[in-house]
Scaffold this active site. Structure first.
Site, PDB file in Angstrom:
ATOM      1  N   GLU A  53      -4.054   4.980 -13.876  1.00  0.00           N
ATOM      2  CA  GLU A  53      -4.125   4.565 -12.477  1.00  0.00           C
ATOM      3  C   GLU A  53      -5.562   4.146 -12.147  1.00  0.00           C
ATOM      4  O   GLU A  53      -6.519   4.824 -12.517  1.00  0.00           O
ATOM      5  CB  GLU A  53      -3.690   5.753 -11.611  1.00  0.00           C
ATOM      6  N   LYS A 122       2.507   1.940  -5.731  1.00  0.00           N
ATOM      7  CA  LYS A 122       2.840   3.364  -5.659  1.00  0.00           C
ATOM      8  C   LYS A 122       3.646   3.636  -4.398  1.00  0.00           C
ATOM      9  O   LYS A 122       3.355   3.100  -3.321  1.00  0.00           O
ATOM     10  CB  LYS A 122       1.545   4.168  -5.663  1.00  0.00           C
ATOM     11  N   CYS A 177       1.597   7.842 -10.882  1.00  0.00           N
ATOM     12  CA  CYS A 177       1.126   9.209 -10.694  1.00  0.00           C
ATOM     13  C   CYS A 177       2.023  10.086  -9.816  1.00  0.00           C
ATOM     14  O   CYS A 177       3.041  10.578 -10.269  1.00  0.00           O
ATOM     15  CB  CYS A 177      -0.297   9.186 -10.146  1.00  0.00           C
TER      16      CYS A 177
END
Length: 645
Positions: A53, A122, A177
């Site tokens: 990330e 995300k 994540c």
């Protein structure tokens, strides 16, 4: 030398989860690190690489993410990576911040051979503890939108899938994540929409106990979704102002951790993903119901490659390599077998349990199980009657071991010499006793079963079968002979595992007499002892010289039944697993033999007695495996004929 074979043709993709060293906010430096890494991985045959990330900027940029200079530097860095990726023939995932329509998104850029395939933002932004991503970013949009970025027009959105034209089972889904750590990760929907690989670009700071939880989380998600899961973690070079990052990279497949870098040690997690296996698992799992509505597929091209697998292909897939895990499995199997037999004894109100004891491995295991069943029921082991039935091929060694074993276990032991009965039967049917054909052998096996059945009938008991899973697969049993019993305790246990279970008992029983006889039984060649002994009184008929090595047949059986792989893929896996031990022509010859026997002998499996399932592979017609007894094997044999050595 490792064996290379057509990877794409057999559903394998080499993948890597990598953590390049970076400088916080130095996008040009970070881009060059990524470019250099991609070149190295491409030379190593990697076709999919996932970086962490925000690897173009660093995760720890904090309010620098609101600086246009940083955002422009990240975009320029991605453009440089795109240009450098031309001709590398790999898919790469790179993390960066993307400004779009007045908002800032934490994105994974997916690229291949110079083309920006898409940007996946995300969805779940952590804003607790040490994380405050909502200070800078907003969750990604579900519906893909067109965007011009890094000099290319592409799509941005969370519902994107990336599909390889050359390998239909290679479908990539992406989450970032915290998406994985959320109650309902996006990967769940991505997998149902068709993703066989999930890549996660992560920056997970390291705290006490977190590595173990991270490992469990990724392995569990790959098992739940029947997929491969890549997790690339931020590491060296991130700011340590508030946190440290360990570069804990992991790759899992259907619950098995295939590759891992230890926290803080750097390096790359690299292995091959068996994507055809994932497709097979989903086909057999009827609760895995696809839901593709609302997802957009972006296609990419990769040329077929040949690879020597770096992932382990165990030559004994039924047997764990780890000593502790193997012991645990042996104990569990014994418990399953004993509990199943105990229930059957209890339900039938049997006064005794009868089994034929030969001094060989299978009857030895069945007797060990029977003694355990007596303990479960708090019954005297003397209620187990072990009958030895010597005839033309019985050796002194096996006869002696049978008696010693029964004495050590405290069960009842008796001998019924069947020679006269067999000779009488030969006379009845006109069989020449000097003709050592299949009738000569089968008559003995059927007489033994007749004696067992009638003895049990007379004494209010029932017969315990001793045949194992490998013999059922090959049809290595006499129909209505040793093929039949009232309960087959070994029916789910392959021959390669039978040996280890007996060894486990020998190692743990704490009884020298029992241990010694078990070790000698283990050292005895596998044989039905149906042909006259050799001149020196030793075994003349050895099973593996007739049907082939059981380690090969168990290997073939595992991949035929557990995954439904075709003959060509199984052959290639065997060449990898048994490299240096068996020549290719030997592997192919026994594989052909396996398929011939497996198809021809189904009629024996269609009328098996009950027996406990102990693993993921079983041949019970009431369990996992059903096929017509007159099915044709032509397609399988034709595929085998196409294999070139």
């Amino acid at each position: 030398m490792k064996y290379s074979f057509p990877a794409f043709e057999n559903g394998f993709v080499r993948a890597a989860a990598a953590t390049p060293a970076l400088h916080v906010a130095d996008c040009a430096y970070n881009a060059q690190q990524i470019i250099d890494a991609m070149s190295v991985y491409a030379a190593q045959g990697v076709q999919l690489v996932c970086f962490p990330e925000f690897c173009l900027t660093g995760y720890t940029c904090s309010d620098l993410f609101l600086q246009q200079t940083l955002l422009k530097g990240a975009e320029d860095g991605l453009a440089a990576i795109l240009e450098a990726s031309r001709g590398l023939n790999l898919v790469a995932l790179v993390g960066l911040a993307v400004a779009y329509d007045g908002k800032l998104y934490n994105c994974a850029a997916v690229l291949c051979n110079g083309e920006l395939l898409g940007l996946v933002p995300k969805q779940h932004l952590p804003n607790y503890g040490e994380f405050y991503e909502k200070r800078h970013f907003v969750p990604g949009m579900a519906e893909p939108e067109c965007i011009e970025f890094a000099g290319q027009e592409t799509l941005i959105g969370t519902r994107l899938l990336f599909s390889c034209k050359q390998l239909k089972s290679f479908v990539l889904g992406v989450e970032v994540c915290e998406d994985l750590w959320s109650p309902v990760p996006p990967s769940c929907a991505l997998a149902l929409a068709g993703a066989t690989v999930i890549a996660n670009l992560s920056a997970s700071d390291e705290t006490i106990g977190k590595a173990a939880y991270r490992r469990q989380l990724i392995s569990g998600q790959s098992a739940r979704l029947l997929c491969a899961y890549l997790y690339a973690d931020a590491g060296h070079g991130e700011s340590t102002t508030d946190m440290t990052f360990a570069g804990h990279n992991l790759i899992a497949e259907n619950g098995t951790l295939l590759a891992e870098t230890a926290p803080f040690e750097g390096g790359t997690a690299m292995t091959e993903l068996d994507l055809d296996r994932m497709m097979q698992e989903r086909q057999r799992n009827t609760t895995f119901m696809p839901e593709t509505a609302g997802y957009t597929r972006v296609e990419f091209e990769l040329p077929p490659v040949e690879l020597a697998l770096t992932r382990q292909v165990s030559p004994t897939p039924f047997v764990p390599q780890d000593t502790a895990a193997r012991a645990e499995r042996c104990e569990l199997i014994l418990r399953i077998q004993a509990e199943g037999l105990a229930k059957r004894i209890e339900h039938t109100h049997a006064k005794c349990a009868v089994l034929g004891i030969s001094g060989g491995l299978d009857s030895c295991l069945a007797l060990l199980v029977a003694v355990r069943a007596c303990k479960v029921l708090h019954r005297d082991p003397k209620e187990i009657v072990a009958l030895t039935m010597p005839c033309f091929g019985t050796t002194k060694r096996t006869r002696s071991n049978a008696e010693i074993l029964c004495e050590a276990l405290g069960v009842s032991f008796a001998e019924i010499n069947i020679t006269n009965t067999v000779n009488s039967h030969f006379a009845d049917i006109g069989q020449d006793p000097q003709t050592y054909d299949v009738t000569f052998e089968n008559c003995q096996a059927r007489v033994r079963t007749l004696e067992l059945m009638d003895y049990a009938n007379k004494n209010g008991g029932f017969v315990i079968g001793t045949g194992d899973l490998s013999e059922l697969a090959l049809g290595w049993a006499t129909y209505n002979g040793d093929h039949m019993s009232m309960y087959g305790v070994n029916a789910g246990v392959p021959k390669t595992l039978v040996r280890h279970i007996v060894q486990y008992v020998a190692d743990t029983c704490g009884d020298k007499q029992l241990s010694d006889v078990l070790l000698d039984i283990l050292d005895t060649p596998v044989s039905p002892e149906l042909l006259p002994t050799a001149e020196d009184g030793t075994i003349a008929q050895q099973t593996e010289k007739l049907v082939g090595p059981y380690e090969l047949h168990d290997f073939y059986l595992y991949y035929v039944l557990r995954f439904g792989f075709g003959p060509a893929k199984i052959y290639h896996l065997a060449r990898t697993a048994f490299a240096g031990k068996y020549e290719p022509e030997v592997l192919l010859a026994w594989l052909k033999n396996f398929y011939r026997r497996f198809f021809a002998q189904q009629f024996k499996r269609s009328c098996l007695p009950d027996g406990p399932k102990v693993g993921s592979v079983t041949l019970s017609p009431r369990g996992d495996w059903r096929m017509p007894s007159d099915a044709c094997n032509a397609l399988w044999m034709a595929e085998l004929e196409k294999i070139t050595l």
